[in-house]
Design an enzyme around this catalytic site. Sequence first.
Site, PDB file in Angstrom:
ATOM      1  N   VAL A  80     -11.420   1.424  -8.134  1.00  0.00           N
ATOM      2  CA  VAL A  80     -11.232   1.841  -9.525  1.00  0.00           C
ATOM      3  C   VAL A  80     -12.403   1.374 -10.392  1.00  0.00           C
ATOM      4  O   VAL A  80     -12.382   1.535 -11.599  1.00  0.00           O
ATOM      5  CB  VAL A  80      -9.887   1.283 -10.087  1.00  0.00           C
ATOM      6  CG1 VAL A  80      -8.704   1.780  -9.250  1.00  0.00           C
ATOM      7  CG2 VAL A  80      -9.892  -0.246 -10.151  1.00  0.00           C
ATOM      8  N   ASP A  81     -13.437   0.814  -9.753  1.00  0.00           N
ATOM      9  CA  ASP A  81     -14.524   0.173 -10.518  1.00  0.00           C
ATOM     10  C   ASP A  81     -15.532   1.136 -11.140  1.00  0.00           C
ATOM     11  O   ASP A  81     -16.362   0.736 -11.960  1.00  0.00           O
ATOM     12  CB  ASP A  81     -15.239  -0.874  -9.645  1.00  0.00           C
ATOM     13  CG  ASP A  81     -15.811  -0.305  -8.341  1.00  0.00           C
ATOM     14  OD1 ASP A  81     -16.155   0.893  -8.289  1.00  0.00           O
ATOM     15  OD2 ASP A  81     -15.920  -1.079  -7.360  1.00  0.00           O
ATOM     16  N   HIS A 111      -7.102   6.036  -6.437  1.00  0.00           N
ATOM     17  CA  HIS A 111      -6.283   4.981  -7.051  1.00  0.00           C
ATOM     18  C   HIS A 111      -6.561   4.841  -8.548  1.00  0.00           C
ATOM     19  O   HIS A 111      -6.188   3.825  -9.154  1.00  0.00           O
ATOM     20  CB  HIS A 111      -6.483   3.646  -6.334  1.00  0.00           C
ATOM     21  CG  HIS A 111      -5.870   3.624  -4.954  1.00  0.00           C
ATOM     22  ND1 HIS A 111      -6.170   2.659  -4.005  1.00  0.00           N
ATOM     23  CD2 HIS A 111      -4.966   4.454  -4.351  1.00  0.00           C
ATOM     24  CE1 HIS A 111      -5.481   2.905  -2.894  1.00  0.00           C
ATOM     25  NE2 HIS A 111      -4.747   3.992  -3.078  1.00  0.00           N
ATOM     26  N   GLU A 156     -15.542  -6.561   9.554  1.00  0.00           N
ATOM     27  CA  GLU A 156     -14.676  -6.951  10.678  1.00  0.00           C
ATOM     28  C   GLU A 156     -13.858  -5.755  11.146  1.00  0.00           C
ATOM     29  O   GLU A 156     -13.831  -4.714  10.492  1.00  0.00           O
ATOM     30  CB  GLU A 156     -13.746  -8.096  10.251  1.00  0.00           C
ATOM     31  CG  GLU A 156     -12.883  -7.741   9.059  1.00  0.00           C
ATOM     32  CD  GLU A 156     -12.166  -8.941   8.453  1.00  0.00           C
ATOM     33  OE1 GLU A 156     -12.681 -10.070   8.539  1.00  0.00           O
ATOM     34  OE2 GLU A 156     -11.070  -8.720   7.900  1.00  0.00           O
TER      35      GLU A 156
HETATM   36  C1  BJW Z   1     -16.997  -5.234   3.759  1.00  0.00           C
HETATM   37  C2  BJW Z   1     -17.893  -5.930   2.999  1.00  0.00           C
HETATM   38  C3  BJW Z   1     -19.208  -5.496   3.069  1.00  0.00           C
HETATM   39  C4  BJW Z   1     -16.050  -6.857   2.659  1.00  0.00           C
HETATM   40  N1  BJW Z   1     -19.500  -4.483   3.846  1.00  0.00           N
HETATM   41  N2  BJW Z   1     -17.211  -4.222   4.529  1.00  0.00           N
HETATM   42  C5  BJW Z   1       3.871   3.724   4.844  1.00  0.00           C
HETATM   43  C6  BJW Z   1       4.141   2.575   5.561  1.00  0.00           C
HETATM   44  C7  BJW Z   1       4.270   1.347   4.912  1.00  0.00           C
HETATM   45  C8  BJW Z   1       4.129   1.245   3.525  1.00  0.00           C
HETATM   46  C9  BJW Z   1       3.834   2.388   2.839  1.00  0.00           C
HETATM   47  C10 BJW Z   1       3.712   3.601   3.483  1.00  0.00           C
HETATM   48  N3  BJW Z   1       3.441   4.555   2.549  1.00  0.00           N
HETATM   49  C11 BJW Z   1       3.364   3.966   1.328  1.00  0.00           C
HETATM   50  C12 BJW Z   1       3.618   2.642   1.494  1.00  0.00           C
HETATM   51  C13 BJW Z   1       3.650   1.628   0.395  1.00  0.00           C
HETATM   52  C14 BJW Z   1       2.268   1.185  -0.045  1.00  0.00           C
HETATM   53  C15 BJW Z   1       1.482   0.592   1.127  1.00  0.00           C
HETATM   54  O1  BJW Z   1       0.609   1.192   1.699  1.00  0.00           O
HETATM   55  N4  BJW Z   1       1.776  -0.659   1.460  1.00  0.00           N
HETATM   56  C16 BJW Z   1       1.101  -1.333   2.584  1.00  0.00           C
HETATM   57  C17 BJW Z   1       0.283  -2.500   2.017  1.00  0.00           C
HETATM   58  C18 BJW Z   1       2.121  -1.755   3.573  1.00  0.00           C
HETATM   59  N5  BJW Z   1       1.541   2.300  -0.637  1.00  0.00           N
HETATM   60  C19 BJW Z   1       1.782   2.718  -1.856  1.00  0.00           C
HETATM   61  O2  BJW Z   1       2.642   2.174  -2.536  1.00  0.00           O
HETATM   62  C20 BJW Z   1       0.978   3.884  -2.399  1.00  0.00           C
HETATM   63  N6  BJW Z   1       1.862   4.837  -2.963  1.00  0.00           N
HETATM   64  C21 BJW Z   1       2.535   5.718  -2.197  1.00  0.00           C
HETATM   65  O3  BJW Z   1       2.336   5.869  -1.023  1.00  0.00           O
HETATM   66  O4  BJW Z   1       3.506   6.422  -2.904  1.00  0.00           O
HETATM   67  C22 BJW Z   1       4.542   7.055  -2.154  1.00  0.00           C
HETATM   68  C23 BJW Z   1       5.421   5.985  -1.536  1.00  0.00           C
HETATM   69  C24 BJW Z   1       5.767   4.852  -2.247  1.00  0.00           C
HETATM   70  C25 BJW Z   1       6.566   3.861  -1.675  1.00  0.00           C
HETATM   71  C26 BJW Z   1       7.003   3.989  -0.347  1.00  0.00           C
HETATM   72  C27 BJW Z   1       6.627   5.113   0.364  1.00  0.00           C
HETATM   73  C28 BJW Z   1       5.852   6.126  -0.243  1.00  0.00           C
HETATM   74  C29 BJW Z   1       0.097   3.393  -3.549  1.00  0.00           C
HETATM   75  C30 BJW Z   1      -0.948   2.427  -3.132  1.00  0.00           C
HETATM   76  C31 BJW Z   1      -1.717   1.926  -4.374  1.00  0.00           C
HETATM   77  C32 BJW Z   1      -2.660   0.796  -4.049  1.00  0.00           C
HETATM   78  N7  BJW Z   1      -3.135   0.217  -5.254  1.00  0.00           N
HETATM   79  C33 BJW Z   1      -4.177  -0.792  -5.227  1.00  0.00           C
HETATM   80  C34 BJW Z   1      -4.443  -1.261  -6.677  1.00  0.00           C
HETATM   81  C35 BJW Z   1      -5.240  -0.218  -7.434  1.00  0.00           C
HETATM   82  C36 BJW Z   1      -5.551  -0.632  -8.816  1.00  0.00           C
HETATM   83  C37 BJW Z   1      -6.509  -1.789  -8.897  1.00  0.00           C
HETATM   84  O5  BJW Z   1      -7.584  -1.815  -8.279  1.00  0.00           O
HETATM   85  O6  BJW Z   1      -6.183  -2.702  -9.634  1.00  0.00           O
HETATM   86  O7  BJW Z   1      -5.346  -0.272  -4.644  1.00  0.00           O
HETATM   87  S1  BJW Z   1      -3.765  -2.194  -4.174  1.00  0.00           S
HETATM   88  C38 BJW Z   1      -5.403  -2.398  -3.534  1.00  0.00           C
HETATM   89  O8  BJW Z   1      -5.460  -2.063  -2.122  1.00  0.00           O
HETATM   90  C39 BJW Z   1      -6.243  -1.334  -4.248  1.00  0.00           C
HETATM   91  C40 BJW Z   1      -7.163  -0.892  -3.162  1.00  0.00           C
HETATM   92  O9  BJW Z   1      -7.707   0.372  -3.489  1.00  0.00           O
HETATM   93  C41 BJW Z   1      -6.255  -0.887  -1.965  1.00  0.00           C
HETATM   94  C42 BJW Z   1      -6.983  -0.945  -0.653  1.00  0.00           C
HETATM   95  O10 BJW Z   1      -7.717  -2.104  -0.526  1.00  0.00           O
HETATM   96  P1  BJW Z   1      -9.142  -2.058   0.180  1.00  0.00           P
HETATM   97  O11 BJW Z   1     -10.061  -1.224  -0.617  1.00  0.00           O
HETATM   98  O12 BJW Z   1      -8.983  -1.708   1.594  1.00  0.00           O
HETATM   99  O13 BJW Z   1      -9.646  -3.558  -0.020  1.00  0.00           O
HETATM  100  P2  BJW Z   1      -9.337  -4.860   0.905  1.00  0.00           P
HETATM  101  O14 BJW Z   1      -9.644  -6.043   0.067  1.00  0.00           O
HETATM  102  O15 BJW Z   1      -8.017  -4.791   1.506  1.00  0.00           O
HETATM  103  O16 BJW Z   1     -10.381  -4.747   2.094  1.00  0.00           O
HETATM  104  C43 BJW Z   1     -11.779  -4.896   1.903  1.00  0.00           C
HETATM  105  C44 BJW Z   1     -12.431  -4.615   3.235  1.00  0.00           C
HETATM  106  O17 BJW Z   1     -13.839  -4.616   3.054  1.00  0.00           O
HETATM  107  C45 BJW Z   1     -12.137  -5.661   4.316  1.00  0.00           C
HETATM  108  O18 BJW Z   1     -11.777  -4.984   5.516  1.00  0.00           O
HETATM  109  C46 BJW Z   1     -13.465  -6.404   4.505  1.00  0.00           C
HETATM  110  O19 BJW Z   1     -13.695  -6.814   5.844  1.00  0.00           O
HETATM  111  C47 BJW Z   1     -14.439  -5.347   4.095  1.00  0.00           C
HETATM  112  N8  BJW Z   1     -15.682  -5.845   3.523  1.00  0.00           N
HETATM  113  N9  BJW Z   1     -17.166  -6.981   2.334  1.00  0.00           N
HETATM  114  C48 BJW Z   1     -18.524  -3.852   4.573  1.00  0.00           C
HETATM  115  N10 BJW Z   1     -20.169  -6.157   2.384  1.00  0.00           N
END
Ligand code: BJW
Length: 243
Positions: A103-104, A119, A215
């Site tokens: 979201v940045d 997101h 990783e």
């Molecule tokens: C490097 C590096 C470098 C570091 N070079 N790499 C099915 C099964 C189970 C659960 C669910 C499902 N379907 C839906 C869900 C619920 C939920 C979900 O997925 N939960 C799981 C955690 C279990 N999903 C939702 O609720 C979504 N909605 C939805 O599906 O609605 C319908 C529904 C609802 C409820 C039930 C079922 C259906 C919405 C998800 C919204 C996520 N929101 C956030 C916040 C956004 C606002 C904000 O930024 O403030 O989004 S949470 C946060 O996580 C943010 C990110 O976009 C998102 C992903 O994170 P990301 O980008 O992967 O970051 P990190 O920190 O996790 O990883 C960083 C990576 O970079 C690491 O791997 C490092 O190794 C790497 N890295 N430096 C290369 N230099």
Amino acid sequence: MEKEINALREKLRKADRVAVLTGAGISAESGVPTFRGSGGLWRNYQATDLATPQAFAKDPELVWEFYNWRRDLISKVTYNPAHRALVDLESLVPNFTLITQNVDGLHLLAGSQNLLEIHGNLWKVRCTRCREITLDRSPDLGTSPKCKTCGGLLRPHVIWFGESLDQDILHRSIEASTNSRVMLVIGTSSVVQPAASLALEAKSRGAVVAEINLERTPNSSSMDFSLIGKAGEIVPRLVEGWK
Ligand code: BJW
Ligand code: ZN
């Protein structure tokens, strides 16, 4: 690694349709903290615990403090060579879609054009009463910002856990992924749905899928390429010497 990068570059060069999914890791080298891992803490809170409608309902001031802290931090940083390389890649591929979970706003700042911010965007706010969405780039909105139209409490225009993604944006993301010949997945832990499934759907439709991450992730074993390292170093190498 050199060999793998060359092989992936060849796949990209031959592809008419490329999709890319990015996550917090691509902005880490710009100085933006990731969500999970040691960088995912704000004060003593897990960042992911604050990105929920429940947290906002319970304590909107705390959630706004967290978002103001991020707005301030992100207003002081800029895009890095990985964001820049994706702008170059977009100019080289006939049909290119960038899907970001971030979201940045750094992809937009770098100049990416066909971009889907699944997101939301940190610089947009939404009224909890009249639903009006406005752009506001000031770093600090205070802890109870109010709608100029109706006086209702504003919230960040982002997708929190349990909230549905915009259906049009999600549909376009699925379409771009499943129609792609090559899909890159950069800097995401691949645990958050539905984003984490996009590359798996692309693969099941015949795309070559490649992950670039510090990783391995739950999706690594499904990947055709798993490049372990920094996005800011690997992504530019995919477009270097292209022509
Ligand atoms: C490097 C590096 C470098 C570091 N070079 N790499 C099915 C099964 C189970 C659960 C669910 C499902 N379907 C839906 C869900 C619920 C939920 C979900 O997925 N939960 C799981 C955690 C279990 N999903 C939702 O609720 C979504 N909605 C939805 O599906 O609605 C319908 C529904 C609802 C409820 C039930 C079922 C259906 C919405 C998800 C919204 C996520 N929101 C956030 C916040 C956004 C606002 C904000 O930024 O403030 O989004 S949470 C946060 O996580 C943010 C990110 O976009 C998102 C992903 O994170 P990301 O980008 O992967 O970051 P990190 O920190 O996790 O990883 C960083 C990576 O970079 C690491 O791997 C490092 O190794 C790497 N890295 N430096 C290369 N230099
Ligand atoms: Zn309003």
